[in-house]
Write an enzyme that holds these catalytic residues in place. Sequence first.
Site, short mmCIF file in Angstrom:
data_model
loop_
_atom_site.label_atom_id
_atom_site.label_comp_id
_atom_site.label_asym_id
_atom_site.label_seq_id
_atom_site.Cartn_x
_atom_site.Cartn_y
_atom_site.Cartn_z
N ARG A 295 0.86 -1.18 0.00
CA ARG A 295 0.00 0.00 0.00
C ARG A 295 0.90 1.22 0.00
O ARG A 295 1.97 1.21 0.63
CB ARG A 295 -0.88 0.04 1.26
CG ARG A 295 -2.03 -0.93 1.26
CD ARG A 295 -3.14 -0.47 0.31
NE ARG A 295 -4.29 -1.33 0.37
CZ ARG A 295 -4.52 -2.35 -0.45
NH1 ARG A 295 -3.66 -2.64 -1.40
NH2 ARG A 295 -5.61 -3.06 -0.35
N GLU B 49 -4.11 7.36 -4.75
CA GLU B 49 -4.41 6.73 -6.05
C GLU B 49 -5.82 7.11 -6.49
O GLU B 49 -6.71 7.20 -5.66
CB GLU B 49 -4.33 5.21 -5.92
CG GLU B 49 -2.95 4.71 -5.57
CD GLU B 49 -2.94 3.21 -5.26
OE1 GLU B 49 -3.97 2.54 -5.45
OE2 GLU B 49 -1.91 2.72 -4.82
N HIS C 41 -1.55 0.16 -9.65
CA HIS C 41 -2.12 -0.75 -8.63
C HIS C 41 -2.72 -1.97 -9.34
O HIS C 41 -3.93 -2.20 -9.28
CB HIS C 41 -3.18 -0.05 -7.77
CG HIS C 41 -3.50 -0.82 -6.52
ND1 HIS C 41 -3.81 -0.19 -5.34
CD2 HIS C 41 -3.57 -2.14 -6.25
CE1 HIS C 41 -4.05 -1.10 -4.40
NE2 HIS C 41 -3.92 -2.31 -4.94
N1 LIG Z 1 -0.50 -4.32 -5.29
C1 LIG Z 1 -1.65 -4.97 -5.27
O1 LIG Z 1 -2.39 -5.01 -6.22
C2 LIG Z 1 -2.03 -5.73 -4.05
C3 LIG Z 1 -2.83 -6.86 -4.21
C4 LIG Z 1 -3.14 -7.59 -3.09
C5 LIG Z 1 -2.68 -7.21 -1.85
N2 LIG Z 1 -1.95 -6.08 -1.72
C6 LIG Z 1 -1.46 -5.67 -0.41
O2 LIG Z 1 -0.59 -6.67 0.09
C7 LIG Z 1 -0.86 -6.83 1.48
C8 LIG Z 1 -0.41 -8.18 1.93
O3 LIG Z 1 -1.27 -9.19 1.44
P1 LIG Z 1 -1.10 -10.68 2.00
O4 LIG Z 1 -2.15 -11.51 1.38
O5 LIG Z 1 0.31 -11.10 1.91
O6 LIG Z 1 -1.49 -10.44 3.53
P2 LIG Z 1 -0.90 -11.13 4.80
O7 LIG Z 1 -1.80 -10.76 5.91
O8 LIG Z 1 -0.65 -12.57 4.53
O9 LIG Z 1 0.52 -10.42 4.97
C9 LIG Z 1 0.69 -9.15 5.54
C10 LIG Z 1 1.88 -9.24 6.44
O10 LIG Z 1 2.12 -7.95 7.01
C11 LIG Z 1 2.54 -8.20 8.34
N3 LIG Z 1 2.41 -7.02 9.16
C12 LIG Z 1 1.28 -6.35 9.47
N4 LIG Z 1 1.58 -5.32 10.27
C13 LIG Z 1 2.91 -5.35 10.46
C14 LIG Z 1 3.81 -4.54 11.19
N5 LIG Z 1 3.40 -3.50 11.89
N6 LIG Z 1 5.12 -4.86 11.15
C15 LIG Z 1 5.55 -5.92 10.45
N7 LIG Z 1 4.75 -6.73 9.73
C16 LIG Z 1 3.44 -6.44 9.76
C17 LIG Z 1 1.67 -9.32 8.82
O11 LIG Z 1 2.21 -9.94 9.96
C18 LIG Z 1 1.65 -10.21 7.61
O12 LIG Z 1 2.70 -11.14 7.65
C19 LIG Z 1 -2.38 -6.59 1.58
O13 LIG Z 1 -2.76 -6.21 2.88
C20 LIG Z 1 -2.61 -5.51 0.56
O14 LIG Z 1 -2.50 -4.25 1.19
C21 LIG Z 1 -1.61 -5.34 -2.81
O1 LIG Z 2 -8.08 -3.81 -6.54
C1 LIG Z 2 -7.16 -3.83 -5.71
O2 LIG Z 2 -7.00 -2.99 -4.82
C2 LIG Z 2 -6.17 -4.94 -5.80
O3 LIG Z 2 -6.19 -5.48 -7.04
C3 LIG Z 2 -6.50 -6.04 -4.90
O4 LIG Z 2 -7.00 -5.51 -3.83
P1 LIG Z 2 -6.11 -5.44 -2.54
O5 LIG Z 2 -4.86 -4.74 -2.96
O6 LIG Z 2 -6.97 -4.67 -1.64
O7 LIG Z 2 -5.96 -6.84 -2.17
#
Ligand SMILES: NC(=O)c1ccc[n+]([C@@H]2O[C@H](COP(=O)([O-])OP(=O)(O)OC[C@H]3O[C@@H](n4cnc5c(N)ncnc54)[C@H](O)[C@@H]3O)[C@@H](O)[C@H]2O)c1
Ligand SMILES: O=C(O)[C@H](O)COP(=O)(O)O
Length: 313
Positions: free
Chosen positions: A232, A261, A279
């Site tokens: 994020r 965004e 994104h």
């Molecule tokens: N770019 C994209 O299109 C996209 C798509 C999907 C997800 N994401 C982002 O990726 C993130 C991760 O997804 P995921 O499925 O791996 O989730 P997840 O919950 O498996 O992993 C998130 C990790 O962050 C860690 N975390 C949270 N707070 C923390 C802190 N303060 N210090 C250290 N570690 C911390 C958690 O312990 C966990 O291991 C989502 O929350 C989302 O924001 C982005």
């Molecule tokens: O649409 C979005 O934001 C991403 O593709 C997936 O969502 P997430 O990042 O909230 O998982």
Amino acid sequence: MSKPEVLMTGPYPTWDMEDLDSRYVIHRLWESKDRDAFLAEHADSVRAIATRGELGASADLMKRLPKLEIVSCYGVGTDAIDLRFARENGIHVTNTPDVLTEDVADLGMALLLAAARQIPAGDAHVRDGQWVKGNMHLTTRVCGKRVGVVGMGRIGTAFARRAAAFDCTLSYFARTPKPDLPYAFVGDLVALARQSDFLVVTLAGGEGTRGIVSGEVIDALGPDGIFVNISRGTTVDEAALLDALEQGRIRGAGLDVFLNEPAIDPRFARLQNTVLQPHHGSGTVETRQAMGKLVRDNLAAHFSGAPLLTPVA
Ligand SMILES: NC(=O)c1ccc[n+]([C@@H]2O[C@H](COP(=O)([O-])OP(=O)(O)OC[C@H]3O[C@@H](n4cnc5c(N)ncnc54)[C@H](O)[C@@H]3O)[C@@H](O)[C@H]2O)c1
Ligand SMILES: O=C(O)[C@H](O)COP(=O)(O)O
């Protein structure tokens, strides 16, 4: 029996909309001319919100829907959903974990490769006819380098697997060590950055991680370092990142996520050492179909009294 009523905060792909329209009465919030009047009109009948990661569901929105039972999120990140309000009010929340993990990790690897090997610059070199005038400048190797993964959850683990296949040495920052993983745990983010060639952020968003990649962390990565963010925009001090990129205090970045965004800081567009994506980590047909199905399956489970597939709250 009458169809349950669902408020949608933004559109889904056609294949989801058609299915949702056939099962529910869908109220399309994004099409309303007067949001307050629209919400007031449907307040007493809406039982579910179908939202997207970036649109979420605020406490203010949920408060206006006294019959609300469930928020189903198209996305794994629930940082834009007020989970505390949902829990306190017995509102279920679901998301779409796992089905998007591999594609997001793929994009992370692609961004790292694109930033290090300067693939956009190479493409321009060929396309713009510069090649006949001379060879392109040299770039940076990825294989065998030291990669620091920030946040070792599902996506972090999938990314690390890819980097390991490139013979990179993996270390990671997390709140607690993961004894099952064959990578080195580093409990200090500045230390991790200092010992890494590439820093890749896969953290959850939200208040707990806001600005966790500080200016100090970016400086510790150093002038040869490359920064990748597929989590994020909120996880990084974006002003500090922009300063470092503009001043060459890090070598480059590959970024899929930003503050504000899609109207991101215009300074990004002027950077030559940065590869940008809209994104789009989960932006493949295959993953988006699986995400939509999971949203719909969670709603169907809820309304048939079956256990939710992927509950968050
Ligand atoms: N770019 C994209 O299109 C996209 C798509 C999907 C997800 N994401 C982002 O990726 C993130 C991760 O997804 P995921 O499925 O791996 O989730 P997840 O919950 O498996 O992993 C998130 C990790 O962050 C860690 N975390 C949270 N707070 C923390 C802190 N303060 N210090 C250290 N570690 C911390 C958690 O312990 C966990 O291991 C989502 O929350 C989302 O924001 C982005
Ligand atoms: O649409 C979005 O934001 C991403 O593709 C997936 O969502 P997430 O990042 O909230 O998982």
